[in-house]
Design a protein around this motif. Structure first.
Motif, PDB file in Angstrom:
ATOM      1  N   ALA A 248       0.825  -1.206   0.000  1.00  0.00           N
ATOM      2  CA  ALA A 248       0.000   0.000   0.000  1.00  0.00           C
ATOM      3  C   ALA A 248       0.861   1.258   0.000  1.00  0.00           C
ATOM      4  CB  ALA A 248      -0.922  -0.002   1.221  1.00  0.00           C
ATOM      5  N   THR A 249       1.959   1.227   0.733  1.00  0.00           N
ATOM      6  CA  THR A 249       2.848   2.395   0.766  1.00  0.00           C
ATOM      7  C   THR A 249       3.465   2.639  -0.600  1.00  0.00           C
ATOM      8  OG1 THR A 249       3.359   2.010   3.105  1.00  0.00           O
ATOM      9  CG2 THR A 249       4.885   3.382   1.847  1.00  0.00           C
ATOM     10  N   ALA A 250       3.977   1.583  -1.235  1.00  0.00           N
ATOM     11  CA  ALA A 250       4.592   1.738  -2.556  1.00  0.00           C
ATOM     12  C   ALA A 250       3.589   2.237  -3.587  1.00  0.00           C
ATOM     13  CB  ALA A 250       5.187   0.402  -3.004  1.00  0.00           C
ATOM     14  N   LEU A 251       2.386   1.651  -3.596  1.00  0.00           N
ATOM     15  CA  LEU A 251       1.371   2.061  -4.561  1.00  0.00           C
ATOM     16  C   LEU A 251       0.940   3.502  -4.325  1.00  0.00           C
ATOM     17  CD1 LEU A 251      -0.583   1.364  -6.858  1.00  0.00           C
ATOM     18  CD2 LEU A 251      -2.167   0.457  -5.142  1.00  0.00           C
TER      19      LEU A 251
ATOM     20  N   ASN B 191      -0.147  12.501   0.641  1.00  0.00           N
ATOM     21  CA  ASN B 191       1.068  12.343  -0.158  1.00  0.00           C
ATOM     22  C   ASN B 191       1.121  13.363  -1.296  1.00  0.00           C
ATOM     23  OD1 ASN B 191       1.649  10.194   1.505  1.00  0.00           O
ATOM     24  ND2 ASN B 191       1.157   8.618  -0.001  1.00  0.00           N
ATOM     25  N   VAL B 192       0.007  13.559  -1.966  1.00  0.00           N
ATOM     26  CA  VAL B 192      -0.029  14.531  -3.062  1.00  0.00           C
ATOM     27  C   VAL B 192       0.235  15.931  -2.533  1.00  0.00           C
ATOM     28  CG1 VAL B 192      -1.533  15.629  -4.773  1.00  0.00           C
ATOM     29  CG2 VAL B 192      -1.526  13.141  -4.530  1.00  0.00           C
ATOM     30  N   PHE B 193      -0.350  16.271  -1.413  1.00  0.00           N
ATOM     31  CA  PHE B 193      -0.165  17.607  -0.834  1.00  0.00           C
ATOM     32  C   PHE B 193       1.307  17.864  -0.508  1.00  0.00           C
ATOM     33  CE2 PHE B 193       0.093  20.139   3.116  1.00  0.00           C
ATOM     34  CZ  PHE B 193      -0.356  21.356   2.616  1.00  0.00           C
ATOM     35  N   VAL B 194       1.961  16.899   0.137  1.00  0.00           N
ATOM     36  CA  VAL B 194       3.366  17.082   0.524  1.00  0.00           C
ATOM     37  C   VAL B 194       4.272  17.112  -0.696  1.00  0.00           C
ATOM     38  CG1 VAL B 194       5.303  16.037   1.767  1.00  0.00           C
ATOM     39  CG2 VAL B 194       3.032  16.072   2.804  1.00  0.00           C
ATOM     40  N   LEU B 195       4.084  16.177  -1.629  1.00  0.00           N
ATOM     41  CA  LEU B 195       4.967  16.113  -2.798  1.00  0.00           C
ATOM     42  C   LEU B 195       4.761  17.304  -3.731  1.00  0.00           C
ATOM     43  CD1 LEU B 195       4.841  12.298  -3.643  1.00  0.00           C
ATOM     44  CD2 LEU B 195       6.708  13.589  -2.599  1.00  0.00           C
TER      45      LEU B 195
ATOM     46  N   ILE C 220       5.840   8.031   6.649  1.00  0.00           N
ATOM     47  CA  ILE C 220       4.569   8.350   7.313  1.00  0.00           C
ATOM     48  C   ILE C 220       3.463   7.419   6.834  1.00  0.00           C
ATOM     49  CG2 ILE C 220       2.785  10.120   7.553  1.00  0.00           C
ATOM     50  CD1 ILE C 220       5.011  12.202   7.492  1.00  0.00           C
ATOM     51  N   SER C 221       3.413   7.151   5.543  1.00  0.00           N
ATOM     52  CA  SER C 221       2.395   6.238   5.017  1.00  0.00           C
ATOM     53  C   SER C 221       2.579   4.837   5.587  1.00  0.00           C
ATOM     54  CB  SER C 221       2.463   6.196   3.489  1.00  0.00           C
ATOM     55  OG  SER C 221       2.180   7.454   2.931  1.00  0.00           O
ATOM     56  N   PHE C 222       3.828   4.380   5.637  1.00  0.00           N
ATOM     57  CA  PHE C 222       4.085   3.040   6.169  1.00  0.00           C
ATOM     58  C   PHE C 222       3.654   2.928   7.630  1.00  0.00           C
ATOM     59  CE2 PHE C 222       6.825   0.074   8.475  1.00  0.00           C
ATOM     60  CZ  PHE C 222       6.581  -1.098   7.774  1.00  0.00           C
TER      61      PHE C 222
END
Length: 278
Positions: A80-83, A153-157, A201-203
């Motif tokens: 899930a983290t990788a995807l 993730n989108v917000f941070v990246l 953070i996602s992991f």
């Protein structure tokens, strides 16, 4: 010699008290995991273990199926983290580097994902996975976790990519690189701190998530560690096998603490860099 003000001293004392209470909690769990059930029930909770019973961990891993729960958590969390990170990277690039009319609206849609509470989404998710035949599967849980992490993730990246100079892409275009080649060869190698922060953070979120696993997974062989520990807790209530539960707790938290301790600098660097223009 550095002179501390009263305010600084109070802040450090408060932080020290919080750190001491946290370390004490982990120490108590570890101490209980080293006892026998008889010793745990007959002595004070703070009494030190008379001898260290490492076999409690072996029993938790094998007999209490913590090893299976651990494997499920590794598969689900890593996948899930990788995807989620890969999809967020592809989504953040046009939002941060390509000017188009609806970029603000698209970014707003992603930000709305951060504001929707989980209790609004779990019933539609349950019905959607049921219709797709993904209910009670690790793949379904992976998709739920990946999409759940996507807005953050989108917000941070996006904020991190906006800090990169546009001259890099202009130079690559002058050398004849296509937009895809520029993205892969120029932008992605510079995203190290940002990718590290959202990945970690996602992991951690995926590893510790409990509610969606409880709702979507019913088969014991597919349960993740948080759900498995919940089952061990219920078994301890009725079977008094407490030391196995505490050994399972230690097996659960040690990988998370190790990952965070080793990678905390990357988290701070990635989030602060992305916040400059995020």
């Amino acid at each position: 010699m550095t002179r501390w003000s009263t305010r600084t001293l109070l802040i450090h004392l408060c932080l020290g008290a919080v750190a001491l209470s946290t370390v004490s909690a982990f120490g108590w769990v570890f101490n209980v995991s080293m006892k026998t059930n008889t010793e745990f029930l007959r002595t004070s909770p703070w009494t030190l273990a008379t001898s260290w019973h490492w076999d409690n961990y072996a029993q938790a891993w094998a007999n209490a199926h913590v090893g299976g729960y651990f494997g499920n958590s590794v598969v689900v969390s890593v996948s899930a983290t990788a995807l989620g990170v890969v999809l967020a990277t592809f989504a953040a690039y046009p939002l941060a580097r390509i000017r188009f009319r609806l970029s603000g609206a698209v970014m707003g849609l992603f930000l709305l994902g951060l504001m929707v509470p989980w209790m609004v989404t779990f019933i539609p998710l349950y019905l959607a996975l049921q219709d797709l035949g993904l209910l009670d599967t690790r793949l379904g849980l992976v998709l739920v976790y990946a999409t759940g992490n996507l807005p953050f993730n989108v917000f941070v990246l996006t904020g991190f990519m906006r800090t990169l100079p546009r001259e890099l892409e202009e130079a690559a275009a002058m050398d004849g690189a296509s937009p895809a080649r520029t993205f892969v060869s120029v932008i992605v190698p510079l995203l190290g701190p940002g990718l590290a922060s959202v990945t970690i953070i996602s992991f951690l979120q995926n590893w510790n998530e409990f509610f969606y696993a409880l709702v979507l997974i019913h088969t014991p062989e597919r349960m993740t560690l948080p759900l498995g520990l919940f089952q061990l807790g219920q078994a301890a209530d009725y079977g008094t096998n407490w030391v196995t539960l505490f050994a399972g707790m230690m097996i659960t938290v040690v990988p998370v603490l190790a990952v965070f301790a080793l990678m905390q600098n990357h988290i701070t660097r990635g989030l602060t860099a992305g916040a400059l223009k995020g």
